[in-house]
Design an enzyme around this catalytic site. Sequence first.
Site, PDB file in Angstrom:
ATOM      1  N   HIS A  82       0.826  -1.201   0.000  1.00 16.27           N
ATOM      2  CA  HIS A  82       0.000   0.000   0.000  1.00 16.27           C
ATOM      3  C   HIS A  82       0.869   1.264   0.000  1.00 16.27           C
ATOM      4  O   HIS A  82       1.775   1.396   0.802  1.00 16.27           O
ATOM      5  CB  HIS A  82      -0.913   0.000   1.226  1.00 16.27           C
ATOM      6  CG  HIS A  82      -1.868   1.127   1.252  1.00 16.27           C
ATOM      7  ND1 HIS A  82      -2.233   1.736   2.407  1.00 16.27           N
ATOM      8  CD2 HIS A  82      -2.545   1.761   0.264  1.00 16.27           C
ATOM      9  CE1 HIS A  82      -3.103   2.699   2.150  1.00 16.27           C
ATOM     10  NE2 HIS A  82      -3.298   2.722   0.846  1.00 16.27           N
ATOM     11  N   ASP A 126       7.761   5.802 -20.862  1.00 11.91           N
ATOM     12  CA  ASP A 126       8.123   5.592 -22.256  1.00 11.91           C
ATOM     13  C   ASP A 126       9.621   5.340 -22.356  1.00 11.91           C
ATOM     14  O   ASP A 126      10.350   5.424 -21.362  1.00 11.91           O
ATOM     15  CB  ASP A 126       7.684   6.781 -23.116  1.00 11.91           C
ATOM     16  CG  ASP A 126       8.308   8.107 -22.704  1.00 11.91           C
ATOM     17  OD1 ASP A 126       9.470   8.121 -22.236  1.00 11.91           O
ATOM     18  OD2 ASP A 126       7.643   9.147 -22.854  1.00 11.91           O
ATOM     19  N   HIS A 183       6.443  18.224 -15.904  1.00 11.68           N
ATOM     20  CA  HIS A 183       7.264  17.044 -16.205  1.00 11.68           C
ATOM     21  C   HIS A 183       8.484  16.944 -15.289  1.00 11.68           C
ATOM     22  O   HIS A 183       8.843  15.844 -14.838  1.00 11.68           O
ATOM     23  CB  HIS A 183       7.684  17.071 -17.671  1.00 11.68           C
ATOM     24  CG  HIS A 183       8.400  15.839 -18.117  1.00 11.68           C
ATOM     25  ND1 HIS A 183       7.835  14.585 -18.074  1.00 11.68           N
ATOM     26  CD2 HIS A 183       9.647  15.656 -18.626  1.00 11.68           C
ATOM     27  CE1 HIS A 183       8.689  13.689 -18.531  1.00 11.68           C
ATOM     28  NE2 HIS A 183       9.801  14.314 -18.872  1.00 11.68           N
ATOM     29  N   TYR A 212       5.950  11.988 -23.302  1.00 11.82           N
ATOM     30  CA  TYR A 212       5.095  12.148 -22.116  1.00 11.82           C
ATOM     31  C   TYR A 212       4.143  10.981 -21.880  1.00 11.82           C
ATOM     32  O   TYR A 212       3.122  11.136 -21.214  1.00 11.82           O
ATOM     33  CB  TYR A 212       4.325  13.472 -22.148  1.00 11.82           C
ATOM     34  CG  TYR A 212       5.245  14.661 -22.251  1.00 11.82           C
ATOM     35  CD1 TYR A 212       6.005  15.064 -21.160  1.00 11.82           C
ATOM     36  CD2 TYR A 212       5.391  15.352 -23.448  1.00 11.82           C
ATOM     37  CE1 TYR A 212       6.877  16.133 -21.244  1.00 11.82           C
ATOM     38  CE2 TYR A 212       6.263  16.434 -23.545  1.00 11.82           C
ATOM     39  CZ  TYR A 212       6.992  16.816 -22.441  1.00 11.82           C
ATOM     40  OH  TYR A 212       7.866  17.876 -22.528  1.00 11.82           O
ATOM     41  N   ALA A 213       4.447   9.813 -22.395  1.00 15.64           N
ATOM     42  CA  ALA A 213       3.645   8.610 -22.121  1.00 15.64           C
ATOM     43  C   ALA A 213       4.204   7.980 -20.848  1.00 15.64           C
ATOM     44  O   ALA A 213       4.869   6.948 -20.869  1.00 15.64           O
ATOM     45  CB  ALA A 213       3.692   7.644 -23.300  1.00 15.64           C
ATOM     46  N   ASN A 214       3.955   8.667 -19.734  1.00 16.71           N
ATOM     47  CA  ASN A 214       4.477   8.272 -18.436  1.00 16.71           C
ATOM     48  C   ASN A 214       3.388   8.471 -17.392  1.00 16.71           C
ATOM     49  O   ASN A 214       2.629   9.437 -17.470  1.00 16.71           O
ATOM     50  CB  ASN A 214       5.682   9.149 -18.029  1.00 16.71           C
ATOM     51  CG  ASN A 214       6.725   9.246 -19.107  1.00 16.71           C
ATOM     52  OD1 ASN A 214       7.334   8.250 -19.465  1.00 16.71           O
ATOM     53  ND2 ASN A 214       6.913  10.435 -19.643  1.00 16.71           N
TER      54      ASN A 214
END
EC number: 5.4.99.62
Length: 129
Positions: free
Chosen positions: A20, A28, A96, A118-120
């Site tokens: 947890h 990316d 970012h 920015y595929a994070n």
Amino acid sequence: MKKAGILNRHLSGALAELGHGDGVLVCDAGMPIPDGPRVVDLAFRAGVPSFAEVVDGLLAELVVEGATAAAEVREANPAAAGLLDGRFPELALVPHERLKELSAGARLVVRTGEARPYANVLLRCGVFF
């Protein structure tokens, strides 16, 4: 051998160790990977596996109580922004550079083959009860 779920033994084992509040950075191929967290690099070639495939695979295995992404995704990568909005209705957006700082506290980094910017997303693990 497992017949369902995540077959990659490194990723499957790392997910089983999460608790947890632990952070999981799904990134990316261009995201700088911080020193410290365990890294499972799934990148095979540009675009394989995709960010969407990895996020969906992880969501099938994990309870996620929160997610954070870079605000720049909205303008620079509308496809990734749409995916994140659809999966995480309460998505937190930060600059970012801040996402990179936060990623240093992640317990696990999963690198995809995604080749779009920015595929994070930084996931925060929840509990199933």
